[in-house]
Design an enzyme around this catalytic site. Structure first.
Site, PDB file in Angstrom:
ATOM      1  CB  SER A   6       7.093  -6.284  11.342  1.00 23.86           C
ATOM      2  OG  SER A   6       6.552  -6.748  10.126  1.00 23.86           O
ATOM      3  CD  GLU A   8       0.638  -1.004   8.472  1.00 23.69           C
ATOM      4  OE1 GLU A   8       1.409  -1.723   7.802  1.00 23.69           O
ATOM      5  OE2 GLU A   8      -0.339  -0.408   7.992  1.00 23.69           O
ATOM      6  CG  ASP A  99      -4.408   5.490  -2.193  1.00 26.66           C
ATOM      7  OD1 ASP A  99      -4.081   5.274  -3.377  1.00 26.66           O
ATOM      8  OD2 ASP A  99      -4.479   4.606  -1.324  1.00 26.66           O
ATOM      9  CG  PHE A 205     -10.331  -1.417   6.229  1.00 27.27           C
ATOM     10  CD1 PHE A 205     -10.573  -0.058   6.227  1.00 27.27           C
ATOM     11  CD2 PHE A 205      -9.867  -2.002   7.405  1.00 27.27           C
ATOM     12  CE1 PHE A 205     -10.384   0.708   7.365  1.00 27.27           C
ATOM     13  CE2 PHE A 205      -9.672  -1.246   8.538  1.00 27.27           C
ATOM     14  CZ  PHE A 205      -9.938   0.103   8.524  1.00 27.27           C
ATOM     15  CG  HIS A 255       3.756  -5.929   8.221  1.00 29.93           C
ATOM     16  ND1 HIS A 255       4.662  -5.180   8.934  1.00 29.93           N
ATOM     17  CD2 HIS A 255       2.743  -5.073   7.896  1.00 29.93           C
ATOM     18  CE1 HIS A 255       4.224  -3.932   9.031  1.00 29.93           C
ATOM     19  NE2 HIS A 255       3.072  -3.839   8.411  1.00 29.93           N
TER      20      HIS A 255
HETATM   21  P1  FAD Z   1       3.048   2.311  -6.485  1.00 24.22           P
HETATM   22  O1  FAD Z   1       4.043   1.224  -6.313  1.00 24.22           O
HETATM   23  O2  FAD Z   1       3.514   3.616  -7.014  1.00 24.22           O
HETATM   24  O3  FAD Z   1       1.887   1.743  -7.432  1.00 24.22           O
HETATM   25  C1  FAD Z   1       0.689   2.489  -7.568  1.00 24.22           C
HETATM   26  C2  FAD Z   1       0.017   2.134  -8.890  1.00 24.22           C
HETATM   27  O4  FAD Z   1       0.780   2.688  -9.963  1.00 24.22           O
HETATM   28  C3  FAD Z   1      -0.089   0.644  -9.195  1.00 24.22           C
HETATM   29  O5  FAD Z   1      -1.305   0.426  -9.843  1.00 24.22           O
HETATM   30  C4  FAD Z   1       1.081   0.362 -10.117  1.00 24.22           C
HETATM   31  O6  FAD Z   1       0.830  -0.733 -10.981  1.00 24.22           O
HETATM   32  C5  FAD Z   1       1.152   1.674 -10.890  1.00 24.22           C
HETATM   33  N1  FAD Z   1       2.499   2.014 -11.352  1.00 24.22           N
HETATM   34  C6  FAD Z   1       3.624   2.025 -10.603  1.00 24.22           C
HETATM   35  N2  FAD Z   1       4.672   2.437 -11.355  1.00 24.22           N
HETATM   36  C7  FAD Z   1       4.176   2.698 -12.585  1.00 24.22           C
HETATM   37  C8  FAD Z   1       4.736   3.181 -13.804  1.00 24.22           C
HETATM   38  N3  FAD Z   1       6.046   3.479 -13.891  1.00 24.22           N
HETATM   39  N4  FAD Z   1       3.928   3.336 -14.871  1.00 24.22           N
HETATM   40  C9  FAD Z   1       2.596   3.046 -14.791  1.00 24.22           C
HETATM   41  N5  FAD Z   1       2.006   2.591 -13.664  1.00 24.22           N
HETATM   42  C10 FAD Z   1       2.792   2.420 -12.593  1.00 24.22           C
HETATM   43  N6  FAD Z   1      -1.189   4.449   2.163  1.00 24.22           N
HETATM   44  C11 FAD Z   1      -1.026   5.590   2.875  1.00 24.22           C
HETATM   45  O7  FAD Z   1      -1.509   6.651   2.460  1.00 24.22           O
HETATM   46  N7  FAD Z   1      -0.324   5.590   4.053  1.00 24.22           N
HETATM   47  C12 FAD Z   1       0.255   4.472   4.551  1.00 24.22           C
HETATM   48  O8  FAD Z   1       0.880   4.506   5.623  1.00 24.22           O
HETATM   49  C13 FAD Z   1       0.114   3.261   3.826  1.00 24.22           C
HETATM   50  N8  FAD Z   1       0.706   2.116   4.230  1.00 24.22           N
HETATM   51  C14 FAD Z   1       0.629   0.986   3.458  1.00 24.22           C
HETATM   52  C15 FAD Z   1       1.347  -0.149   3.846  1.00 24.22           C
HETATM   53  C16 FAD Z   1       1.319  -1.309   3.077  1.00 24.22           C
HETATM   54  C17 FAD Z   1       2.126  -2.506   3.511  1.00 24.22           C
HETATM   55  C18 FAD Z   1       0.516  -1.353   1.895  1.00 24.22           C
HETATM   56  C19 FAD Z   1       0.431  -2.608   1.067  1.00 24.22           C
HETATM   57  C20 FAD Z   1      -0.185  -0.232   1.492  1.00 24.22           C
HETATM   58  C21 FAD Z   1      -0.135   0.956   2.259  1.00 24.22           C
HETATM   59  N9  FAD Z   1      -0.784   2.129   1.864  1.00 24.22           N
HETATM   60  C22 FAD Z   1      -0.642   3.295   2.608  1.00 24.22           C
HETATM   61  C23 FAD Z   1      -1.630   2.146   0.672  1.00 24.22           C
HETATM   62  C24 FAD Z   1      -0.865   2.604  -0.584  1.00 24.22           C
HETATM   63  O9  FAD Z   1      -0.390   3.909  -0.438  1.00 24.22           O
HETATM   64  C25 FAD Z   1      -1.843   2.513  -1.744  1.00 24.22           C
HETATM   65  O10 FAD Z   1      -2.154   1.177  -2.031  1.00 24.22           O
HETATM   66  C26 FAD Z   1      -1.428   3.255  -3.001  1.00 24.22           C
HETATM   67  O11 FAD Z   1      -2.561   3.305  -3.880  1.00 24.22           O
HETATM   68  C27 FAD Z   1      -0.297   2.599  -3.780  1.00 24.22           C
HETATM   69  O12 FAD Z   1       0.874   2.731  -3.136  1.00 24.22           O
HETATM   70  P2  FAD Z   1       2.202   1.988  -3.693  1.00 24.22           P
HETATM   71  O13 FAD Z   1       3.310   2.468  -2.866  1.00 24.22           O
HETATM   72  O14 FAD Z   1       1.965   0.549  -3.788  1.00 24.22           O
HETATM   73  O15 FAD Z   1       2.256   2.642  -5.160  1.00 24.22           O
END
Ligand code: FAD
Length: 274
Positions: A6, A8, A99, A205, A255
């Protein structure tokens, strides 16, 4: 070889960028990807950009998956986006926390991606195939590596179908993470692959997202200076070897973070024989 690929993209900001993205998409489509995903930036215009880009890819006859980030967003807003995507025939979503710009306080309805996954399932049942993010080198804001693994497992149990990792250049980090989660979650863990073409951009990055550039790679890239051909050729060798190791370890897909450029990814796929 039986492996899913895939690609991106990020939404183009100019008409010229959009035209180039179409060409990139056409070139990459020849490698029969499972889907193209399109990032969703925090704030304003790129939200429409994601939708328009996804629809454009669909019109070209390919599966497209919007990224959906929830931090700072209301349930109402996410509900609206989900409806728009569903009404437009989108079947796959990359669900993320996202973020907030530094210094901004989150005022939205979602704290973590797990809550977004839960919400998507509650609102739309099994309509969407949900991808989530994984961090072999630990998310930079995690309380601890162990807490990050628990958060990942919880996120998957909320209803994710597959996970894509942050990019990495150390396969051991991926394999260790996979060992930690594979008896607890039954979904594919797809390595995110970042081609190496430009040292300063990659260093920026990597600092921002907490991905490590191993010292032996960083040293060489630094010493290549402005020699783009040397960076390109070394980067191709490093990333191809990484992919070969991962394929040998049985990953079911790769990916690619294409940065909207076809050639670096195509060169890796050529070297891999895909
Ligand atoms: P989460 O899974 O919510 O985790 C975030 C943090 O919170 C982690 O440190 C985790 O340990 C902690 N956490 C989670 N659940 C809990 C809980 N219940 N209690 C306490 N702590 C907890 N960003 C963008 O803005 N746009 C994009 O399009 C984008 N695409 C991405 C694509 C990929 C494949 C990846 C790997 C990252 C991408 N990101 C994107 C970046 C991402 O949004 C950031 O890394 C963000 O900081 C974390 O997102 P997450 O969905 O992993 O968060």
């Amino acid at each position: 070889m039986n492996m899913n690929i895939s690609f991106e993209f990020f939404p183009a900001k100019t008409e010229e960028g959009a035209a180039k993205l179409q060409t990139t998409c056409t070139q990459l489509a020849e490698r029969n990807p499972e889907f193209f995903s399109v990032t969703f930036g925090a704030g304003g215009t790129t939200q429409d950009g994601t939708l328009n880009t996804v629809l454009g890819i669909q019109r070209m006859g390919h599966e497209a998956a919007p990224h959906l980030s929830c931090v700072g967003a209301s349930r109402e807003k996410i509900r609206g986006l989900l409806n728009t995507y569903r009404d437009n025939g989108i079947k796959r979503i990359v669900a993320l926390r996202g973020d907030l710009p530094s210094g901004t306080m989150g005022t939205g309805d979602f704290r973590y991606a797990s809550e977004l996954v839960e919400f998507i399932r509650a609102e739309t049942g099994e309509h969407f195939f949900i991808e989530v993010a994984a961090y072999p080198e630990t998310h930079p804001q995690a309380k601890s590596p162990a807490a990050d693994v628990e958060a990942f497992v919880h996120k998957v149990k909320c209803g994710a179908n597959s996970a894509i990792t942050q990019y990495f250049y150390n396969p051991d980090a991926f394999l260790y993470f996979r060992d930690q989660v594979q008896n607890r979650v039954n979904i594919p863990l797809i390595p995110g692959i970042m081609p190496i073409t430009n040292y300063s951009q990659l260093a920026r990055f990597s600092d921002a997202c907490g991905a490590e550039i191993p010292r032996w790679i960083r040293n060489r890239l630094q010493h290549f200076g402005d020699d783009r051909e040397a960076i390109r050729s070394f980067g191709l060798e490093v990333v191809t070897t990484l992919c070969e190791n991962l394929i040998r370890e049985g990953v079911s897909g790769l990916h690619f973070y294409t940065m909207n450029n076809a050639q670096p990814t195509l060169s890796i796929l050529d070297a891999l024989g895909y």
